[in-house]
Design a protein around this motif. Sequence first.
Motif, PDB file in Angstrom:
ATOM      1  N   ALA A 112       2.940  19.480 -17.028  1.00  0.00           N
ATOM      2  CA  ALA A 112       1.942  20.504 -17.362  1.00  0.00           C
ATOM      3  C   ALA A 112       2.530  21.903 -17.193  1.00  0.00           C
ATOM      4  CB  ALA A 112       0.710  20.345 -16.479  1.00  0.00           C
ATOM      5  N   TYR A 113       3.301  22.115 -16.137  1.00  0.00           N
ATOM      6  CA  TYR A 113       3.944  23.410 -15.916  1.00  0.00           C
ATOM      7  C   TYR A 113       4.914  23.724 -17.054  1.00  0.00           C
ATOM      8  CZ  TYR A 113       7.036  26.928 -13.930  1.00  0.00           C
ATOM      9  OH  TYR A 113       7.788  28.056 -13.730  1.00  0.00           O
ATOM     10  N   GLN A 114       5.708  22.749 -17.439  1.00  0.00           N
ATOM     11  CA  GLN A 114       6.656  22.970 -18.534  1.00  0.00           C
ATOM     12  C   GLN A 114       5.932  23.268 -19.839  1.00  0.00           C
ATOM     13  OE1 GLN A 114       8.934  19.356 -18.277  1.00  0.00           O
ATOM     14  NE2 GLN A 114      10.430  20.260 -16.867  1.00  0.00           N
ATOM     15  N   GLU A 115       4.815  22.612 -20.074  1.00  0.00           N
ATOM     16  CA  GLU A 115       4.027  22.868 -21.281  1.00  0.00           C
ATOM     17  C   GLU A 115       3.482  24.293 -21.263  1.00  0.00           C
ATOM     18  OE1 GLU A 115       2.602  22.114 -24.989  1.00  0.00           O
ATOM     19  OE2 GLU A 115       3.860  20.762 -23.806  1.00  0.00           O
ATOM     20  N   ILE A 116       3.012  24.735 -20.119  1.00  0.00           N
ATOM     21  CA  ILE A 116       2.504  26.106 -20.002  1.00  0.00           C
ATOM     22  C   ILE A 116       3.625  27.107 -20.238  1.00  0.00           C
ATOM     23  CG2 ILE A 116       1.607  27.807 -18.342  1.00  0.00           C
ATOM     24  CD1 ILE A 116      -0.068  25.488 -17.159  1.00  0.00           C
ATOM     25  N   MET A 117       4.812  26.819 -19.742  1.00  0.00           N
ATOM     26  CA  MET A 117       5.945  27.738 -19.911  1.00  0.00           C
ATOM     27  C   MET A 117       6.385  27.811 -21.379  1.00  0.00           C
ATOM     28  SD  MET A 117       6.163  28.719 -16.768  1.00  0.00           S
ATOM     29  CE  MET A 117       6.491  30.215 -17.159  1.00  0.00           C
TER      30      MET A 117
ATOM     31  N   LYS B 115       0.838  -1.208   0.000  1.00  0.00           N
ATOM     32  CA  LYS B 115       0.000   0.000   0.000  1.00  0.00           C
ATOM     33  C   LYS B 115       0.869   1.253   0.000  1.00  0.00           C
ATOM     34  CE  LYS B 115      -3.486   2.424   2.702  1.00  0.00           C
ATOM     35  NZ  LYS B 115      -4.253   2.464   3.944  1.00  0.00           N
ATOM     36  N   ALA B 116       1.917   1.248   0.818  1.00  0.00           N
ATOM     37  CA  ALA B 116       2.827   2.386   0.865  1.00  0.00           C
ATOM     38  C   ALA B 116       3.542   2.568  -0.469  1.00  0.00           C
ATOM     39  CB  ALA B 116       3.842   2.201   1.993  1.00  0.00           C
ATOM     40  N   SER B 117       3.917   1.460  -1.089  1.00  0.00           N
ATOM     41  CA  SER B 117       4.598   1.519  -2.380  1.00  0.00           C
ATOM     42  C   SER B 117       3.692   2.092  -3.466  1.00  0.00           C
ATOM     43  CB  SER B 117       5.077   0.123  -2.768  1.00  0.00           C
ATOM     44  OG  SER B 117       5.635   0.135  -4.056  1.00  0.00           O
ATOM     45  N   VAL B 118       2.469   1.610  -3.523  1.00  0.00           N
ATOM     46  CA  VAL B 118       1.522   2.083  -4.535  1.00  0.00           C
ATOM     47  C   VAL B 118       1.199   3.562  -4.313  1.00  0.00           C
ATOM     48  CG1 VAL B 118      -0.859   1.858  -5.345  1.00  0.00           C
ATOM     49  CG2 VAL B 118       0.554  -0.170  -5.040  1.00  0.00           C
ATOM     50  N   THR B 119       1.027   3.949  -3.065  1.00  0.00           N
ATOM     51  CA  THR B 119       0.736   5.349  -2.748  1.00  0.00           C
ATOM     52  C   THR B 119       1.889   6.250  -3.163  1.00  0.00           C
ATOM     53  OG1 THR B 119      -0.557   4.597  -0.847  1.00  0.00           O
ATOM     54  CG2 THR B 119       0.018   6.915  -0.909  1.00  0.00           C
ATOM     55  N   LEU B 120       3.110   5.810  -2.896  1.00  0.00           N
ATOM     56  CA  LEU B 120       4.284   6.602  -3.279  1.00  0.00           C
ATOM     57  C   LEU B 120       4.421   6.698  -4.794  1.00  0.00           C
ATOM     58  CD1 LEU B 120       6.773   8.188  -2.404  1.00  0.00           C
ATOM     59  CD2 LEU B 120       8.026   6.028  -2.369  1.00  0.00           C
ATOM     60  N   MET B 121       4.203   5.591  -5.497  1.00  0.00           N
ATOM     61  CA  MET B 121       4.288   5.620  -6.964  1.00  0.00           C
ATOM     62  C   MET B 121       3.223   6.556  -7.552  1.00  0.00           C
ATOM     63  SD  MET B 121       5.356   1.798  -8.236  1.00  0.00           S
ATOM     64  CE  MET B 121       3.863   1.037  -7.649  1.00  0.00           C
ATOM     65  N   SER B 122       2.039   6.558  -6.966  1.00  0.00           N
ATOM     66  CA  SER B 122       0.981   7.452  -7.430  1.00  0.00           C
ATOM     67  C   SER B 122       1.367   8.913  -7.218  1.00  0.00           C
ATOM     68  CB  SER B 122      -0.329   7.150  -6.698  1.00  0.00           C
ATOM     69  OG  SER B 122      -0.750   5.854  -6.963  1.00  0.00           O
ATOM     70  N   ALA B 123       1.942   9.204  -6.064  1.00  0.00           N
ATOM     71  CA  ALA B 123       2.365  10.572  -5.769  1.00  0.00           C
ATOM     72  C   ALA B 123       3.466  11.027  -6.727  1.00  0.00           C
ATOM     73  CB  ALA B 123       2.845  10.683  -4.322  1.00  0.00           C
ATOM     74  N   VAL B 124       4.391  10.145  -7.037  1.00  0.00           N
ATOM     75  CA  VAL B 124       5.472  10.483  -7.968  1.00  0.00           C
ATOM     76  C   VAL B 124       4.904  10.733  -9.361  1.00  0.00           C
ATOM     77  CG1 VAL B 124       7.512   9.552  -9.138  1.00  0.00           C
ATOM     78  CG2 VAL B 124       7.294   9.337  -6.671  1.00  0.00           C
TER      79      VAL B 124
ATOM     80  N   LYS C 217       3.350  14.518 -13.697  1.00  0.00           N
ATOM     81  CA  LYS C 217       2.344  15.134 -14.575  1.00  0.00           C
ATOM     82  C   LYS C 217       2.205  16.620 -14.292  1.00  0.00           C
ATOM     83  CE  LYS C 217       1.114  11.635 -16.995  1.00  0.00           C
ATOM     84  NZ  LYS C 217       1.294  11.596 -18.438  1.00  0.00           N
ATOM     85  N   ALA C 218       2.306  17.023 -13.036  1.00  0.00           N
ATOM     86  CA  ALA C 218       2.212  18.444 -12.697  1.00  0.00           C
ATOM     87  C   ALA C 218       3.403  19.212 -13.270  1.00  0.00           C
ATOM     88  CB  ALA C 218       2.137  18.625 -11.185  1.00  0.00           C
ATOM     89  N   VAL C 219       4.599  18.650 -13.166  1.00  0.00           N
ATOM     90  CA  VAL C 219       5.792  19.294 -13.720  1.00  0.00           C
ATOM     91  C   VAL C 219       5.688  19.364 -15.242  1.00  0.00           C
ATOM     92  CG1 VAL C 219       8.286  19.020 -14.058  1.00  0.00           C
ATOM     93  CG2 VAL C 219       7.296  18.726 -11.789  1.00  0.00           C
TER      94      VAL C 219
END
Length: 98
Positions: free
Chosen positions: A89-94, A71-80, A85-87
């Motif tokens: 998207a930010y790079q695409e906006i820039m 569970k901890a592994s899956v949660t960490l992989m999801s967060a990464v 994806k956020a980075v």
Amino acid sequence: MINQISAPLQVQAPLQNTQPQASAGKTGFGDMLKHAITDLNTSQVQSANMTQALAEGKNVELQDVMIAAEKASVTLMSAVEFRNKAVEAYQEIMRMQM
């Protein structure tokens, strides 16, 4: 014990008014992110504690330790992946020209 998986996030239409509004029952992106990070930390700490208890020979079931670790592994992989994806998207906006 396996916790119920929460429903997927639902995207809401942007508000017409740009002023912040305090409404009961609604959470903002920051609150959801904070909650997700807290859950991530909780699962990591729980996994570490259960692994430590198993290593010390305490009365802990091996399957519970493995479930907590997975569970901890899956949660960490999801967060990464969310961060990636956020980075992205930010790079695409820039890269957009104004």
